[in-house]
Design a protein around this motif. Structure first.
Motif, PDB file in Angstrom:
ATOM      1  N   GLN A 169       0.832  -1.369  -0.219  1.00  8.33           N
ATOM      2  CA  GLN A 169       0.056  -0.140   0.026  1.00  8.33           C
ATOM      3  C   GLN A 169       0.930   1.285   0.167  1.00  8.33           C
ATOM      4  O   GLN A 169       0.711   2.132  -0.738  1.00  8.33           O
ATOM      5  CB  GLN A 169      -0.871   0.063   1.327  1.00  8.33           C
ATOM      6  CG  GLN A 169      -1.571   1.297   1.157  1.00  8.33           C
ATOM      7  CD  GLN A 169      -2.778   1.363   0.207  1.00  8.33           C
ATOM      8  OE1 GLN A 169      -3.689   0.549  -0.160  1.00  8.33           O
ATOM      9  NE2 GLN A 169      -2.612   2.393  -0.708  1.00  8.33           N
ATOM     10  N   ALA A 170       1.799   1.074   0.833  1.00  6.88           N
ATOM     11  CA  ALA A 170       2.790   2.033   0.830  1.00  6.88           C
ATOM     12  C   ALA A 170       3.428   2.520  -0.443  1.00  6.88           C
ATOM     13  O   ALA A 170       3.555   3.598  -0.961  1.00  6.88           O
ATOM     14  CB  ALA A 170       3.765   2.042   2.072  1.00  6.88           C
ATOM     15  N   LEU A 195      -5.802   3.535  -2.447  1.00 14.83           N
ATOM     16  CA  LEU A 195      -6.039   2.574  -1.500  1.00 14.83           C
ATOM     17  C   LEU A 195      -6.631   1.263  -2.143  1.00 14.83           C
ATOM     18  O   LEU A 195      -7.360   1.409  -2.990  1.00 14.83           O
ATOM     19  CB  LEU A 195      -7.195   3.139  -0.684  1.00 14.83           C
ATOM     20  CG  LEU A 195      -7.654   2.055   0.503  1.00 14.83           C
ATOM     21  CD1 LEU A 195      -6.590   1.964   1.514  1.00 14.83           C
ATOM     22  CD2 LEU A 195      -8.840   2.698   1.124  1.00 14.83           C
ATOM     23  N   GLY A 248       1.093   4.005  -2.862  1.00 18.19           N
ATOM     24  CA  GLY A 248       0.803   5.653  -2.554  1.00 18.19           C
ATOM     25  C   GLY A 248      -0.380   5.841  -1.902  1.00 18.19           C
ATOM     26  O   GLY A 248      -1.459   5.064  -2.073  1.00 18.19           O
ATOM     27  N   ILE A 249      -0.623   6.990  -1.291  1.00 16.07           N
ATOM     28  CA  ILE A 249      -1.686   7.248  -0.547  1.00 16.07           C
ATOM     29  C   ILE A 249      -3.306   7.365  -1.056  1.00 16.07           C
ATOM     30  O   ILE A 249      -4.194   6.870  -0.555  1.00 16.07           O
ATOM     31  CB  ILE A 249      -1.557   8.515   0.390  1.00 16.07           C
ATOM     32  CG1 ILE A 249      -2.334   8.502   1.681  1.00 16.07           C
ATOM     33  CG2 ILE A 249      -1.589   9.706  -0.578  1.00 16.07           C
ATOM     34  CD1 ILE A 249      -2.060   9.579   2.748  1.00 16.07           C
ATOM     35  N   LEU A 250      -3.067   7.882  -2.382  1.00 15.81           N
ATOM     36  CA  LEU A 250      -4.436   8.045  -3.087  1.00 15.81           C
ATOM     37  C   LEU A 250      -4.903   6.652  -3.673  1.00 15.81           C
ATOM     38  O   LEU A 250      -5.957   6.576  -4.055  1.00 15.81           O
ATOM     39  CB  LEU A 250      -4.073   9.039  -4.047  1.00 15.81           C
ATOM     40  CG  LEU A 250      -3.752  10.300  -3.609  1.00 15.81           C
ATOM     41  CD1 LEU A 250      -3.451  11.566  -4.757  1.00 15.81           C
ATOM     42  CD2 LEU A 250      -4.967  11.107  -2.742  1.00 15.81           C
TER      43      LEU A 250
END
Lengths: 353, 510
Positions: free
Chosen positions: B369-370, B377, B373-375
């Motif tokens: 997930q990291a 998911l 990237g945060i966007l």
């Protein structure tokens, strides 16, 4: 009997069980003491009643608690500057609207003034975030700076005056919009909560915040930028304080740097705690914090309804809060449990003897 | 040298469990009057737990402690009780009050009184007497912080001995002292020994052990390896005992992946030139090929972990260059290495590996997930599929995918962390003590996994305190000592003896 037991365990295992119980207890006591408590009526085209009042008055607190929840979750610390920051944001907005004299004429468009106020709040939050995330200053100490200096800054902006905006439209945000019976702050609170929930649900932010809050070292090793995330949650808390500041100033269509948002940071932290969130950071429940905020406001409102005077209020509030916090204390539960155990062991021992 | 002296303290069958880990299992320990007894073992061997049980910081889950002259087994529930039973400890970090005077520090909490008031005269006089006995001649009325760490340590020892001590525990006392100060401390220790005090000396400095101790007790993985007389145990053997030569069901694993053929052809994937970090690892060169399992071998503190952390960016290198597939790779933060395809399983699972309150699922998907990237998911469905696949593949024993990882056993937690990294589909994995503190069966599974990964062309840096294990999985070994790379052993020279010789280095008793 065993069925009941598993049901009980299931219920108490549900994370919102205790926050909801606390709220229910407060409401039930109210109902007994003040039978008209749940009564809602329409006067002059707007809703009236204790319940409406509680929801209305808790709006700022809910907004602050949303920001505070993320701060607590991500950094394991609290932002004690939010009350003062909301005063700063309010001062920025009103000063940019009317200048250093109370007036009924806007110098700049209303929307722009609101935007400036929110930016002011965010700037304060970013400052806190920089201190905590980058310079690794303890959150309590870092936010203590704006806790004390914030009201001074607001004073500087207002040049020591209480500035009024004598324009009907300015009151809408903190009171009613003509033709709509529900107080505007409730809408604002719902909006803030909804947007936050949406962001948490649609992005990985919630997961990142929890990861950083639980174990910042691991977070770094799995590739997360812990510094940035902590910075962001403080900035967001500043934004929330700014939004709360808008409502606070609109309610009284003025900015009083000394009193706007006074002591609200403590209620916001309390709301997070009552919501069943660990102040040590990590896993969080936004819903819990919101229930916590409503509980605190319900408590305040109902104490007023019971004719407790404002100066005695903190005492009663403290008693109830102690009770609520004790209900959730894991240590107390353990103590009770071991006491019960000892008792049963002794009983068993006697039987053997 | 020393005839059988009378036994002062015995610990029998000491058990201690922490959630997910067995810290001590049926450990015996015997201390005689007038001896210096070194307690040795690698990190996680159970030294400090044993000391904590003895001094009442932790309560044992089983076993008995006997003190000479006390009829019943003693039970120390607090350091105070231990002290009352004649056991005192001086820790690595001196816990005295630096702003109080030396004399006050010696008598704090038990000040002699005269007419209900503190008798300063006696305090100062007695403090001086006590320190004189240790050959320390200082002004006892000055604040403790005026004196060097070494003196402060002596004061701590003087206080401990004066209070009660028949048993004195010195926990890593020399780590912040220079050579002369160490010598001075040793004199004090010998002096105390003459007086019949039993001293437990916890340290990981081999030379000091040989200089001052009479006996050595070695622990490994929470069990007793044995008690030895120092002058009868060669240094290489001590190292062997500490890092272990267990023969378990693993011997059936085929020895190594047969890489020799394709290794020649396989390109270098990672190359370090004079990479280093001040205070952690001296500049080193390193070349690792595709499909190779390279072991980093050395004692605790030799720099084996530091070397891998610098490569991964867990600690930023301050000298040298790292090359990835021939191109320069700048690694400032772990994400830089992750993006290239490098992963890192940290040595300390509890503090750097698991994210305790998060579920097995979240722990597995977090690295990928990291990377996304945060966007972006990952959908819940995707997360669950990935999780289930790895629970199945690595046979992770968990009630379901959404229980907090902290509820799993140590071995299963480690598998979850492995799954976390495997999910990112790495080309290069750094595994620092992947099998520490986990049961033999899981250990074998992890070792097999490492070998099969290498067969699939993944390169691996493997670190373990157990030489046996290293021999089983590594095709080449890099030897570290005192924070620098001191050599390499190729496949044909990989024998237990060679490795231990290289690790222990020169010096006497070798």
């Amino acid at each position: 009997m065993p069925k009941l037991k598993t049901l009980w365990r299931k219920l108490t295992g549900y994370s919102l069980f205790f926050p909801l119980t606390c709220l229910a207890i407060v409401l039930i006591i109210n109902l007994i003491k003040t039978p008209t408590f749940f009564h809602i009526s329409i006067n002059n085209g707007v809703l009236y009643g204790f319940i409406i009042d509680i929801l209305n008055r808790s709006s700022e607190l809910i907004i602050l608690a949303v920001g505070m929840t993320l701060v607590v979750a991500g950094s394991g610390g609290t932002d004690i500057s939010v009350g003062a920051v909301s005063a700063v944001a309010g001062a920025v907005t009103i000063f940019s609207l009317v200048g250093s004299m109370s007036s009924d004429i806007y110098r700049i468009p209303y929307g722009l003034a609101i935007l400036l106020g929110l930016l002011g709040g965010m700037a304060c939050g970013a400052f806190n975030g920089f201190l905590v995330a980058k310079l690794r200053i303890q959150p309590m100490v870092a936010t203590l700076i704006l806790f004390t200096a914030g009201r001074g800054i607001a004073q500087v902006i207002t040049q020591g005056f209480i500035l009024y905006v004598r324009k009907e439209q300015f009151k809408y945000l903190g009171n009613f919009i003509p033709g709509i019976p529900v107080p505007t702050p409730i809408f604002v609170a719902i909006l803030v909560v909804a947007v936050t929930l949406l962001v948490l649900k649609k992005t990985a932010l919630g997961l990142y915040i929890q990861t950083v809050g639980i174990n910042a070292k691991s977070a770094r090793l799995v590739g997360l930028n812990a510094t940035l995330i902590i910075f962001l949650v403080y900035t967001f808390s500043g934004l929330c304080a700014g939004i709360a500041g808008m409502i606070i100033t609109s309610r009284v269509y003025s900015i009083d740097a000394n009193n706007a948002g006074l002591n609200m940071e403590l209620d916001a932290i309390l709301a997070v705690a009552i919501g069943g969130n660990s102040l040590g950071g990590g896993k969080f429940s936004l819903a819990g914090s919101i229930i916590g905020a409503i509980t605190i406001q319900a408590l305040t409102t109902s104490l007023y309804a019971m004719k407790v005077t404002a100066d005695q209020l903190p005492v009663y509030k403290a008693i109830v809060v102690i009770f609520i916090v004790m209900l959730q204390s894991a240590e107390l539960k353990r103590m009770l449990h071991s006491m019960l155990n000892k008792h049963s062991i002794r009983k068993a021992g006697r039987k053997v003897a | 040298m020393n005839k059988e002296k009378e036994v002062l303290l015995t610990m029998r069958n000491i058990d201690k469990r922490f959630p997910g880990v067995t810290a001590l299992s049926k450990v015996d320990f015997t201390l005689r009057a007038g001896e210096i007894h070194a307690l040795m073992g690698e990190n996680g061997a159970g030294k400090s737990t044993l000391i904590k049980v003895l001094t009442g910081v932790e309560e044992a889950d089983g076993g008995e402690i006997h003190m000479q002259g006390i009829e019943h087994p003693i039970q120390n529930r607090s350091p105070q009780e231990a002290q009352a039973n004649g056991i005192s400890t001086v820790y690595q970090e001196i816990n005295l009050c630096p702003n109080l005077s030396v004399a006050e520090n010696i008598f704090i909490g038990r000040e002699p009184k005269k007419f209900g008031r503190v008798d300063w005269k006696t305090i100062n006089r007695k403090a001086k007497e006590i320190l004189d006995r240790f050959q320390i001649h200082i002004d006892v009325t000055k604040p403790l912080e005026n004196y060097s760490v070494a003196i402060q340590q002596m004061v701590a020892i003087a206080r401990a001995v004066d209070i009660s001590s028949r048993v004195l525990i010195l926990d890593e006392p020399t780590s912040s002292l220079d050579e002369q100060e160490v010598e001075k401390l040793f004199n004090v220790m010998r002096n105390l020994k003459e007086q019949g005090i039993g001293i437990i000396f916890v340290t990981h400095f081999l030379e000091q052990v040989y200089k001052v101790s009479d006996r050595i007790t070695v622990l490994r993985n929470g069990t007793l390896v044995g008690e030895f007389e120092t002058n009868k145990l060669p240094r290489v053997q001590l190292v062997a005992k500490m890092i272990g030569k267990e023969f378990d069901d693993l011997s059936m694993i085929k020895n190594k992946v047969d890489l020799s053929k394709n290794q020649e052809k396989a390109g270098v994937i990672l190359e370090a030139e004079q990479l280093g970090r001040t205070g952690a690892i001296k500049p080193f060169d390193l070349k690792i090929r595709k499909g190779e399992v390279v072991g980093l071998s050395g004692l605790l503190g030799s720099g084996r972990s530091e070397m891998s952390r610098v490569i991964y960016g867990a600690e930023r290198a301050d000298t040298g260059v790292l090359k990835w597939k021939g191109k320069k790779l700048v690694v400032n933060v772990p994400m830089d290495a992750m993006k290239a395809g490098i992963t890192y399983l940290p040595e300390n699972r509890m503090t750097e590996g698991i994210i305790a309150d998060l579920s097995v699922r979240e722990n597995i998907i977090i690295a990928l997930q990291a990377k996304h990237g945060i966007l972006h998911l990952m959908s819940r469905k995707e997360q669950e599929e990935f999780t289930d696949r790895y629970i199945d593949l690595l046979q992770i024993k968990t009630p379901d995918r959404d229980v907090p990882i902290s509820q799993l056993s140590g071995g299963n937690q480690q598998k979850v962390i492995l799954a976390r990294w495997l999910l990112t589909n790495p080309e290069f994995m750094i595994l620092d003590e992947p099998t520490r503190g986990i049961d033999v069966g899981t250990k074998a599974e992890i070792q097999k996994l490492v070998l099969s990964l290498a067969e699939k062309g993944k390169s691996i840096i493997f670190i373990s305190s157990e030489i046996e294990e290293m021999l089983r999985v590594c095709s080449r070994m890099i030897i570290l000592r005192d924070g620098s790379k001191v050599g390499e052993l190729d496949e044909d020279r990989l024998t237990q003896e060679e490795i231990m010789k290289a690790i222990a280095g020169g010096g006497y008793h070798a």
